[in-house]
Design a protein around this motif. Structure first.
Motif, PDB file in Angstrom:
ATOM      1  N   SER A  22       5.127   5.624  -6.506  1.00 17.75           N
ATOM      2  CA  SER A  22       5.280   5.238  -5.104  1.00 17.75           C
ATOM      3  C   SER A  22       4.089   5.671  -4.261  1.00 17.75           C
ATOM      4  N   LEU A  23       3.395   6.703  -4.673  1.00 19.80           N
ATOM      5  CA  LEU A  23       2.214   7.148  -3.946  1.00 19.80           C
ATOM      6  C   LEU A  23       0.946   6.436  -4.419  1.00 19.80           C
ATOM      7  N   VAL A  24       0.864   6.126  -5.691  1.00 19.82           N
ATOM      8  CA  VAL A  24      -0.365   5.553  -6.257  1.00 19.82           C
ATOM      9  C   VAL A  24      -0.455   4.044  -6.020  1.00 19.82           C
ATOM     10  N   PRO A  26       0.596   1.899  -3.591  1.00 19.00           N
ATOM     11  CA  PRO A  26       0.068   1.444  -2.291  1.00 19.00           C
ATOM     12  C   PRO A  26      -1.420   1.751  -2.127  1.00 19.00           C
ATOM     13  N   GLU A  27      -1.851   2.884  -2.652  1.00 22.46           N
ATOM     14  CA  GLU A  27      -3.279   3.222  -2.563  1.00 22.46           C
ATOM     15  C   GLU A  27      -4.121   2.218  -3.345  1.00 22.46           C
ATOM     16  N   LEU A  28      -3.637   1.786  -4.501  1.00 18.55           N
ATOM     17  CA  LEU A  28      -4.356   0.771  -5.273  1.00 18.55           C
ATOM     18  C   LEU A  28      -4.407  -0.555  -4.506  1.00 18.55           C
ATOM     19  N   PHE A  30      -4.324  -0.934  -1.158  1.00 21.26           N
ATOM     20  CA  PHE A  30      -5.285  -0.780  -0.058  1.00 21.26           C
ATOM     21  C   PHE A  30      -6.713  -0.780  -0.580  1.00 21.26           C
ATOM     22  N   GLY A  31      -6.926  -0.163  -1.732  1.00 17.58           N
ATOM     23  CA  GLY A  31      -8.259  -0.166  -2.339  1.00 17.58           C
ATOM     24  C   GLY A  31      -8.703  -1.570  -2.700  1.00 17.58           C
ATOM     25  N   GLU A  35     -11.915  -3.478  -1.228  1.00 15.26           N
ATOM     26  CA  GLU A  35     -12.927  -3.956  -2.168  1.00 15.26           C
ATOM     27  C   GLU A  35     -13.302  -5.412  -1.890  1.00 15.26           C
TER      28      GLU A  35
END
Length: 74
Positions: A22-24, A26-28, A30-31, A35
């Motif tokens: 759940s933390l990783v 969303p970060e991927l 947004f990344g 990009e």
């Protein structure tokens, strides 16, 4: 009538993999957006209107620009 047998699930034992996911994830996401250069906004978010116009013959460019400029000033 028993629909489910063995309903003893260990939810708390599996919490850490799901918390990390759940933390990783969303970060991927947004990344990936960063990009690609950000979110590409369509015309509905930029304002204005898009028009497609067809002419019977080749139009005079200066006359067309003058007419558009006069219309935009009023």
């Amino acid at each position: 009538m028993e629909l489910f047998k063995n309903t003893n699930f260990d939810f708390l034992g599996k919490k850490w993999p799901f918390i990390i996911a759940s933390l990783v994830l969303p970060e991927l996401g947004f990344g990936g957006i960063l990009e690609q250069g950000g979110i590409k906004l369509g015309i509905e978010f930029k304002g204005g209107a898009r028009m497609r116009v067809k002419f019977a013959g080749k139009p005079n460019l200066e006359t067309t620009r003058a007419a558009m400029d006069a219309r935009n000033k009023s």
